[in-house]
Design a protein around this motif. Structure first.
Motif, PDB file in Angstrom:
ATOM      1  N   GLN A 238       0.829  -1.210   0.000  1.00  0.00           N
ATOM      2  CA  GLN A 238       0.000   0.000   0.000  1.00  0.00           C
ATOM      3  C   GLN A 238       0.868   1.267   0.000  1.00  0.00           C
ATOM      4  O   GLN A 238       0.506   2.272  -0.629  1.00  0.00           O
ATOM      5  CB  GLN A 238      -0.928  -0.006   1.215  1.00  0.00           C
ATOM      6  N   ILE A 239       1.986   1.232   0.704  1.00  0.00           N
ATOM      7  CA  ILE A 239       2.896   2.374   0.701  1.00  0.00           C
ATOM      8  C   ILE A 239       3.551   2.517  -0.665  1.00  0.00           C
ATOM      9  O   ILE A 239       3.740   3.626  -1.167  1.00  0.00           O
ATOM     10  CB  ILE A 239       3.964   2.216   1.804  1.00  0.00           C
ATOM     11  N   ALA A 240       3.912   1.404  -1.269  1.00  0.00           N
ATOM     12  CA  ALA A 240       4.509   1.454  -2.608  1.00  0.00           C
ATOM     13  C   ALA A 240       3.519   2.022  -3.621  1.00  0.00           C
ATOM     14  O   ALA A 240       3.901   2.770  -4.530  1.00  0.00           O
ATOM     15  CB  ALA A 240       4.961   0.058  -3.024  1.00  0.00           C
ATOM     16  N   LEU A 241       2.247   1.693  -3.482  1.00  0.00           N
ATOM     17  CA  LEU A 241       1.234   2.233  -4.387  1.00  0.00           C
ATOM     18  C   LEU A 241       1.164   3.753  -4.297  1.00  0.00           C
ATOM     19  O   LEU A 241       1.061   4.448  -5.313  1.00  0.00           O
ATOM     20  CB  LEU A 241      -0.132   1.631  -4.048  1.00  0.00           C
ATOM     21  N   SER A 242       1.211   4.273  -3.077  1.00  0.00           N
ATOM     22  CA  SER A 242       1.094   5.721  -2.898  1.00  0.00           C
ATOM     23  C   SER A 242       2.311   6.467  -3.444  1.00  0.00           C
ATOM     24  O   SER A 242       2.217   7.664  -3.732  1.00  0.00           O
ATOM     25  CB  SER A 242       0.912   6.049  -1.417  1.00  0.00           C
ATOM     26  N   SER A 243       3.441   5.781  -3.581  1.00  0.00           N
ATOM     27  CA  SER A 243       4.656   6.457  -4.042  1.00  0.00           C
ATOM     28  C   SER A 243       4.617   6.792  -5.531  1.00  0.00           C
ATOM     29  O   SER A 243       5.432   7.588  -6.003  1.00  0.00           O
ATOM     30  CB  SER A 243       5.879   5.578  -3.748  1.00  0.00           C
ATOM     31  N   PHE A 244       3.680   6.201  -6.291  1.00  0.00           N
ATOM     32  CA  PHE A 244       3.580   6.511  -7.715  1.00  0.00           C
ATOM     33  C   PHE A 244       2.854   7.834  -7.960  1.00  0.00           C
ATOM     34  O   PHE A 244       2.774   8.289  -9.103  1.00  0.00           O
ATOM     35  CB  PHE A 244       2.850   5.388  -8.456  1.00  0.00           C
ATOM     36  N   MET A 245       2.314   8.414  -6.896  1.00  0.00           N
ATOM     37  CA  MET A 245       1.623   9.698  -7.026  1.00  0.00           C
ATOM     38  C   MET A 245       2.357  10.729  -6.174  1.00  0.00           C
ATOM     39  O   MET A 245       2.361  10.654  -4.944  1.00  0.00           O
ATOM     40  CB  MET A 245       0.167   9.573  -6.566  1.00  0.00           C
ATOM     41  N   THR A 246       3.001  11.687  -6.826  1.00  0.00           N
ATOM     42  CA  THR A 246       3.766  12.732  -6.144  1.00  0.00           C
ATOM     43  C   THR A 246       3.202  14.099  -6.517  1.00  0.00           C
ATOM     44  O   THR A 246       2.259  14.222  -7.317  1.00  0.00           O
ATOM     45  CB  THR A 246       5.250  12.657  -6.518  1.00  0.00           C
ATOM     46  N   ASN A 247       3.784  15.132  -5.944  1.00  0.00           N
ATOM     47  CA  ASN A 247       3.343  16.497  -6.252  1.00  0.00           C
ATOM     48  C   ASN A 247       3.697  16.911  -7.674  1.00  0.00           C
ATOM     49  O   ASN A 247       3.072  17.808  -8.243  1.00  0.00           O
ATOM     50  CB  ASN A 247       3.975  17.491  -5.268  1.00  0.00           C
ATOM     51  N   GLN A 248       4.717  16.268  -8.248  1.00  0.00           N
ATOM     52  CA  GLN A 248       5.171  16.655  -9.580  1.00  0.00           C
ATOM     53  C   GLN A 248       4.535  15.798 -10.674  1.00  0.00           C
ATOM     54  O   GLN A 248       4.114  16.298 -11.707  1.00  0.00           O
ATOM     55  CB  GLN A 248       6.704  16.558  -9.676  1.00  0.00           C
ATOM     56  N   THR A 249       4.485  14.512 -10.467  1.00  0.00           N
ATOM     57  CA  THR A 249       4.017  13.606 -11.517  1.00  0.00           C
ATOM     58  C   THR A 249       3.055  12.575 -10.948  1.00  0.00           C
ATOM     59  O   THR A 249       3.063  12.275  -9.757  1.00  0.00           O
ATOM     60  CB  THR A 249       5.199  12.863 -12.165  1.00  0.00           C
ATOM     61  N   VAL A 250       2.228  12.043 -11.847  1.00  0.00           N
ATOM     62  CA  VAL A 250       1.323  10.950 -11.515  1.00  0.00           C
ATOM     63  C   VAL A 250       1.455   9.911 -12.617  1.00  0.00           C
ATOM     64  O   VAL A 250       1.085  10.165 -13.771  1.00  0.00           O
ATOM     65  CB  VAL A 250      -0.138  11.422 -11.398  1.00  0.00           C
ATOM     66  N   ASN A 251       2.004   8.746 -12.275  1.00  0.00           N
ATOM     67  CA  ASN A 251       2.166   7.657 -13.253  1.00  0.00           C
ATOM     68  C   ASN A 251       0.906   6.789 -13.230  1.00  0.00           C
ATOM     69  O   ASN A 251       0.802   5.834 -12.476  1.00  0.00           O
ATOM     70  CB  ASN A 251       3.401   6.819 -12.921  1.00  0.00           C
ATOM     71  N   PHE A 252      -0.051   7.175 -14.084  1.00  0.00           N
ATOM     72  CA  PHE A 252      -1.341   6.499 -14.050  1.00  0.00           C
ATOM     73  C   PHE A 252      -1.221   5.022 -14.408  1.00  0.00           C
ATOM     74  O   PHE A 252      -1.819   4.161 -13.750  1.00  0.00           O
ATOM     75  CB  PHE A 252      -2.319   7.190 -15.009  1.00  0.00           C
TER      76      PHE A 252
END
Length: 288
Positions: A238-252
């Motif tokens: 779950q923590i790894a999932l949240s790391s794909f969404m940052t303030n700069q980019t979102v890897n959909f």
């Protein structure tokens, strides 16, 4: 003296007939379709590019970007494979530990005569009224003082006891046939022997239901692993999932691919235990 033959009435049809059954099948089909739509969207977006996900031209089928799988596991910033292993270890050990601790506590409260048993039981119920936010900081301070940050012990041990699970086990054991335990005591078994050799083998449906719920809860846990797993090597899925969404980019595409991969263990657990799950949940309502 004359006898009259009994009148034979027409048998009433059971069910709603052809139209009633058809309506039922249609309703169930629509409900199943609505339930599967989120899974379709996850798989569809996981095999698409970011442009296809966010673009105006919607396509029913993805472009099948199978390279998204290797990109997910080869990402140097997120050790997703390691996080899957961490979540699996935490979920399995938490489930086993919770079943052992809470079943023993529930069995003791239900069967072992002790004049303060009701007081202990009410104290356990009182823990359900305490908000998690109240105990979060003291739990973290305790775990940190023990040096369990970034360890499996810090992720697993604080969540082994559940007041609600203990309550369910107590209610179930109150309805368990006492005759079986009395026969075990005639054979010389004590409380532990009766619990381990008689009660547990005859309560596998209930144990399987609690195990399924506990596993899913431990797998989806986010806040506690976020605080305890400060090093990336100790992240859960779950923590790894949240790391794909940052303030700069979102890897959909990576978010959806990681989501699709992360729900596979839950699907396998549910499919494996589903035949015991319904029976076990039905037994949680046994009256004491």
């Amino acid at each position: 003296m004359t006898t009259t033959a009994p009148r034979v009435g027409k048998r009433r049809r059971k069910g709603g007939g052809v139209f009633g059954n058809t309506g039922l099948y249609v309703a169930v089909g629509i409900a199943a379709l609505l339930f599967l739509i989120p899974f379709y969207l996850i798989v569809r977006n996981a095999l698409s590019t970011d442009l296809e996900i966010t673009g105006e031209n919607w396509k029913l089928l993805p472009s099948f970007q199978w390279g998204n799988i290797s990109e997910l596991f080869d990402d140097p910033t997120v050790e997703f494979g390691r996080s899957m292993v961490n979540s699996l270890v935490v979920a399995v050990l938490t489930t086993v530990g919770t079943l052992l601790v809470c079943s023993l506590a529930g069995y003791g409260l239900a069967r072992i005569p002790y004049r303060h048993a009701n007081k202990v039981f009410y104290a356990v119920l009182a823990t359900l009224m305490v908000p998690t936010a109240v105990t979060f900081v003291p739990s973290f301070v305790l775990v940190s003082s023990l040096g369990w940050v970034d360890t499996y012990r810090g992720l697993i041990i604080p969540g082994l006891f559940s007041g609600f699970t203990c309550f369910l086990f107590r209610q179930y054991f109150l309805g368990f046939p006492k005759e079986l335990e009395e026969a075990a005591r005639v054979d010389g078994l004590g409380y532990w022997g009766a619990y381990w050799r008689i009660v547990v083998p005859n309560s596998l449906n209930f144990f399987a239901a609690i195990a399924t719920i506990t596993f899913i809860s431990a797998w989806n846990s986010f806040l506690w692993p976020l605080v305890i797993g400060q090093d990336p090597s100790s992240w859960t899925v779950q923590i790894a999932l949240s790391s794909f969404m940052t303030n700069q980019t979102v890897n959909f595409h990576l978010i959806f691919m990681a989501t699709a991969v992360s729900i596979l263990p839950l699907v396998f657990v549910f499919l494996f235990l589903q035949r015991w799950l319904v029976q076990g949940i039905a037994q949680t309502g046994i009256k004491g």
